[in-house]
Structure formats: C-alpha cells, structure tokens
Design an enzyme around this catalytic site. Sequence first.
Site, PDB file in Angstrom:
ATOM      1  N   TYR A 124       0.840  -1.192   0.000  1.00 14.83           N
ATOM      2  CA  TYR A 124       0.000   0.000   0.000  1.00 14.83           C
ATOM      3  C   TYR A 124       0.879   1.248   0.000  1.00 14.83           C
ATOM      4  CZ  TYR A 124      -3.688  -3.313   1.111  1.00 14.83           C
ATOM      5  OH  TYR A 124      -4.559  -4.373   1.068  1.00 14.83           O
TER       6      TYR A 124
ATOM      7  N   ASN B  78     -12.741  -1.108  -4.727  1.00 13.54           N
ATOM      8  CA  ASN B  78     -12.613  -1.497  -6.131  1.00 13.54           C
ATOM      9  C   ASN B  78     -13.753  -2.447  -6.524  1.00 13.54           C
ATOM     10  OD1 ASN B  78     -11.782  -2.463  -8.646  1.00 13.54           O
ATOM     11  ND2 ASN B  78     -10.232  -3.811  -7.770  1.00 13.54           N
TER      12      ASN B  78
ATOM     13  N   CYS C 234      -6.563  -5.612  -7.377  1.00  9.47           N
ATOM     14  CA  CYS C 234      -6.369  -5.199  -5.986  1.00  9.47           C
ATOM     15  C   CYS C 234      -5.737  -6.319  -5.154  1.00  9.47           C
ATOM     16  CB  CYS C 234      -7.686  -4.727  -5.390  1.00  9.47           C
ATOM     17  SG  CYS C 234      -9.051  -5.875  -5.582  1.00  9.47           S
ATOM     18  N   HIS C 235      -5.822  -7.559  -5.626  1.00  8.28           N
ATOM     19  CA  HIS C 235      -5.221  -8.678  -4.893  1.00  8.28           C
ATOM     20  C   HIS C 235      -3.702  -8.601  -4.869  1.00  8.28           C
ATOM     21  CE1 HIS C 235      -5.455 -10.085  -9.102  1.00  8.28           C
ATOM     22  NE2 HIS C 235      -4.357 -10.768  -8.816  1.00  8.28           N
TER      23      HIS C 235
ATOM     24  N   GLU D 148      -0.777 -16.532 -10.362  1.00 10.70           N
ATOM     25  CA  GLU D 148       0.040 -15.619 -11.147  1.00 10.70           C
ATOM     26  C   GLU D 148       1.547 -15.833 -10.926  1.00 10.70           C
ATOM     27  OE1 GLU D 148      -1.303 -11.702 -10.102  1.00 10.70           O
ATOM     28  OE2 GLU D 148      -3.198 -11.930 -11.178  1.00 10.70           O
TER      29      GLU D 148
END
Length: 173
Positions: free
Chosen positions: A109, A132, A140-141, A167
Amino acid sequence: MPPPSNLRLDRLPSPLGEILLVTDEAGAVRAIDFHDYVPRMTRLLRLHHGDPPLTDGAAPVETRQALTAYFDGQFEALADIPWATGGTAFQQQVWTALRDIPAGTTSTYAALAARIGKPSAVRAVGAANGANPIAILVPCHRLIGADGSLTGYGGGLQRKRWLLEHEGARQAR
C-alpha cells in the site's frame, strides 16, 4: 462519466467459484465479484452507478474469453478489456495504478501511495483498494502488507492467496 442506463449480469465458472460479471450497454465491465459476495457487489454498483436496472444477459464474448484465458494462465488477456466505473478522482488514480502492477508481482500500500505521488495517503490507498468494484481486472489482490503478509481482500483471503499463487507471485504468503 454518466451512469449507465442498464447493466447486464453474466455468470462465469472459474476455479474460485462462479464469477459475477456486470457490463453496461457499451460492453464495458462495471463490476466483477464472486457468487458469495452479491451484497458487496450490489453495494458497490449502487455507490458507483446509482441504481440502474440489472438484468441477466451475456457479457461480450471477448470479455468472457479474456477472463477464461486469464484463468488458463494468459494473464495479459485482461489488458484489453474495457472497463468503466464511478468513484472519486483519487480512487480512479489508485485503480489505474493497480493495473500497472504486473501479474506475478506484488506491491505494498505504501509503495502504491508513493507511486501515485501521495506517500502519506497509505490508508486512503487501502480504502480505495477496498472499494474497487472490478476484482481481478483491476488487480487489488496484488497489494500486500508492508511485512509481506496478505491483508484484506473483498473476495476473501483464500481467493487472494489463490490468485497470487496462480500468477506466480513469489511474495504470496
């Protein structure tokens, strides 16, 4: 941006459970959420777009195919999906910056706040991240705590962990 006059709700299977996909009359994605988070999705739709009618209907084929490709490991497939949402100028700035975090990486963040030129706005970045309405597409993850820990995710921490592992993010804990 004017609110949409009509929204379509489509449902897509995914490894994380059924995904709710909301698109407008032009085919732009207005919301993505999980089947067990309907109240959250409805609240965010109302917050960002007022109360346009939400009817069952298929999303554009290209959007459906791109989301399927993402779950098949083709992460770049999401890049060309059109999206539009309400939100403040600051939220829009955060959501656009989130799209710049590549699949397979994470950011904090604080780092995102610094990247948008507002290093003292860490909490505001967290609040924008939590508001979001377009999960996965606006990733946002990929934001984690300063200590590398997984922090809140609207779809649940188990889904955040799965997305990051899917990912190939090395910092997913």
